[in-house]
Scaffold this motif. Structure first.
Motif, PDB file in Angstrom:
ATOM      1  N   THR A 132     -32.144  42.400  32.463  1.00 23.94           N
ATOM      2  CA  THR A 132     -32.905  43.526  33.012  1.00 23.94           C
ATOM      3  C   THR A 132     -32.442  43.877  34.413  1.00 23.94           C
ATOM      4  OG1 THR A 132     -34.803  42.655  31.787  1.00 23.94           O
ATOM      5  CG2 THR A 132     -35.246  44.410  33.366  1.00 23.94           C
ATOM      6  N   ARG A 161     -45.777  38.408  36.140  1.00 26.93           N
ATOM      7  CA  ARG A 161     -46.049  38.228  34.711  1.00 26.93           C
ATOM      8  C   ARG A 161     -46.151  39.597  34.047  1.00 26.93           C
ATOM      9  NH1 ARG A 161     -50.747  33.489  34.838  1.00 26.93           N
ATOM     10  NH2 ARG A 161     -49.485  31.898  35.897  1.00 26.93           N
ATOM     11  N   ARG A 162     -45.159  40.413  34.264  1.00 27.67           N
ATOM     12  CA  ARG A 162     -45.253  41.812  33.851  1.00 27.67           C
ATOM     13  C   ARG A 162     -45.140  42.017  32.346  1.00 27.67           C
ATOM     14  NH1 ARG A 162     -40.604  44.474  32.655  1.00 27.67           N
ATOM     15  NH2 ARG A 162     -38.627  43.417  33.048  1.00 27.67           N
ATOM     16  N   GLY A 163     -44.603  41.046  31.618  1.00 23.95           N
ATOM     17  CA  GLY A 163     -44.462  41.214  30.179  1.00 23.95           C
ATOM     18  C   GLY A 163     -43.577  42.401  29.853  1.00 23.95           C
ATOM     19  N   ASN A 164     -44.102  43.334  29.071  1.00 27.77           N
ATOM     20  CA  ASN A 164     -43.328  44.512  28.675  1.00 27.77           C
ATOM     21  C   ASN A 164     -43.563  45.718  29.583  1.00 27.77           C
ATOM     22  OD1 ASN A 164     -42.146  43.244  26.401  1.00 27.77           O
ATOM     23  ND2 ASN A 164     -44.001  43.626  25.193  1.00 27.77           N
ATOM     24  N   GLU A 165     -44.366  45.547  30.605  1.00 28.44           N
ATOM     25  CA  GLU A 165     -44.614  46.664  31.520  1.00 28.44           C
ATOM     26  C   GLU A 165     -43.335  46.977  32.294  1.00 28.44           C
ATOM     27  OE1 GLU A 165     -47.855  48.058  34.926  1.00 28.44           O
ATOM     28  OE2 GLU A 165     -47.615  45.930  34.451  1.00 28.44           O
ATOM     29  N   PRO A 166     -42.993  48.245  32.460  1.00 27.68           N
ATOM     30  CA  PRO A 166     -41.785  48.596  33.212  1.00 27.68           C
ATOM     31  C   PRO A 166     -41.824  48.014  34.625  1.00 27.68           C
ATOM     32  CG  PRO A 166     -42.629  50.508  32.043  1.00 27.68           C
ATOM     33  CD  PRO A 166     -43.672  49.432  31.910  1.00 27.68           C
ATOM     34  N   SER A 182     -45.117  47.773  37.367  1.00 28.85           N
ATOM     35  CA  SER A 182     -45.707  46.485  37.735  1.00 28.85           C
ATOM     36  C   SER A 182     -45.543  46.199  39.224  1.00 28.85           C
ATOM     37  CB  SER A 182     -45.088  45.357  36.904  1.00 28.85           C
ATOM     38  OG  SER A 182     -43.691  45.271  37.107  1.00 28.85           O
ATOM     39  N   GLU A 232     -35.297  37.868  35.412  1.00 30.85           N
ATOM     40  CA  GLU A 232     -34.895  39.250  35.139  1.00 30.85           C
ATOM     41  C   GLU A 232     -33.381  39.334  34.947  1.00 30.85           C
ATOM     42  OE1 GLU A 232     -36.909  41.698  34.632  1.00 30.85           O
ATOM     43  OE2 GLU A 232     -38.791  41.269  35.650  1.00 30.85           O
TER      44      GLU A 232
END
Length: 208
Positions: free
Chosen positions: A155, A87-92, A96, A150
């Motif tokens: 991504t 659930r990293r969201g916007n974290e690179p 994460s 992803e």
């Protein structure tokens, strides 16, 4: 102390039964620091928890059931650690993944004797084998789903089947952490392991 028995995520005050179960779990984890499950008697678990043998059996059917409960609570914590990437969201991705792997290694370090006992037990105990199969499936399915997300988001590039890749990565993690949990603590070596695993995950999923 072992992860809380039966009260994880609950705000209610632990009952007397909860506290007794927790005392048994804490005793088992303490004894597993230096001995195998086969060398630990039910009487020792009961004595360490300050209860009678009959009271022990009111809470757990066997020593193996105690190990099952301990392992389940710890592996729930490991799964929670994995949320850093799942659930990293916007974290690179690199940050994460590194956080998830670092937290997972810390749990293997803290609870290594219990997890190693559970790994040994799965070779002889059908219930523990079924339990570990379910745990592996949970991690693999979650990892495969994240890989698919992803890729859909652009991504991560196309690659091997998501489930096959997830199976390889999850299996690699388990073996790496199992092996490391046997060794003397070293901040430098632990950091190097997390760096290496992070690199492999990034290259395998994101080709970076």
């Amino acid at each position: 102390m072992s992860p809380r028995a039966g009260t994880v995520g609950s705000r209610r005050r632990p009952s007397k039964g909860d506290l007794t179960s927790q005392a048994i779990l804490d005793t088992a984890e303490r004894l597993l620091q230096t001995r195998s499950l086969d060398d630990i008697a039910v009487d020792e678990l009961a004595s360490g928890a300050g209860i009678s043998r009959s009271t022990f059996y009111f809470h757990f059917a066997s020593r193996e059931a105690v190990l099952h409960a301990l392992s389940g609570a710890i592996l729930d914590a490991v799964y929670e650690a994995a949320q850093a990437w799942l659930r990293r969201g916007n974290e690179p991705p690199e940050d994460s993944i590194r956080r998830a792997l670092g937290a997972t290694l810390a749990l293997w370090r803290k609870h290594g004797p219990v997890l190693r006992a559970a790994v040994r037990a799965r070779d002889t105990d059908p219930l523990m084998r079924e339990f570990w199969t379910g745990v592996a499936r949970r991690f693999i399915d979650a990892t495969a789903s994240q890989i698919t997300l992803e890729r859909a988001a652009g991504t991560a590039p196309p690659g091997p089947a998501a489930k096959s890749l997830a199976t390889a990565l999850v299996s690699m993690n388990e073996q790496a952490f199992l092996t490391r949990s046997h060794t003397r603590r070293s901040t430098a070596r632990d950091r190097a392991l997390v760096d290496t695993l992070t690199h492999i995950w990034l290259r395998s999923i994101y080709s970076t």
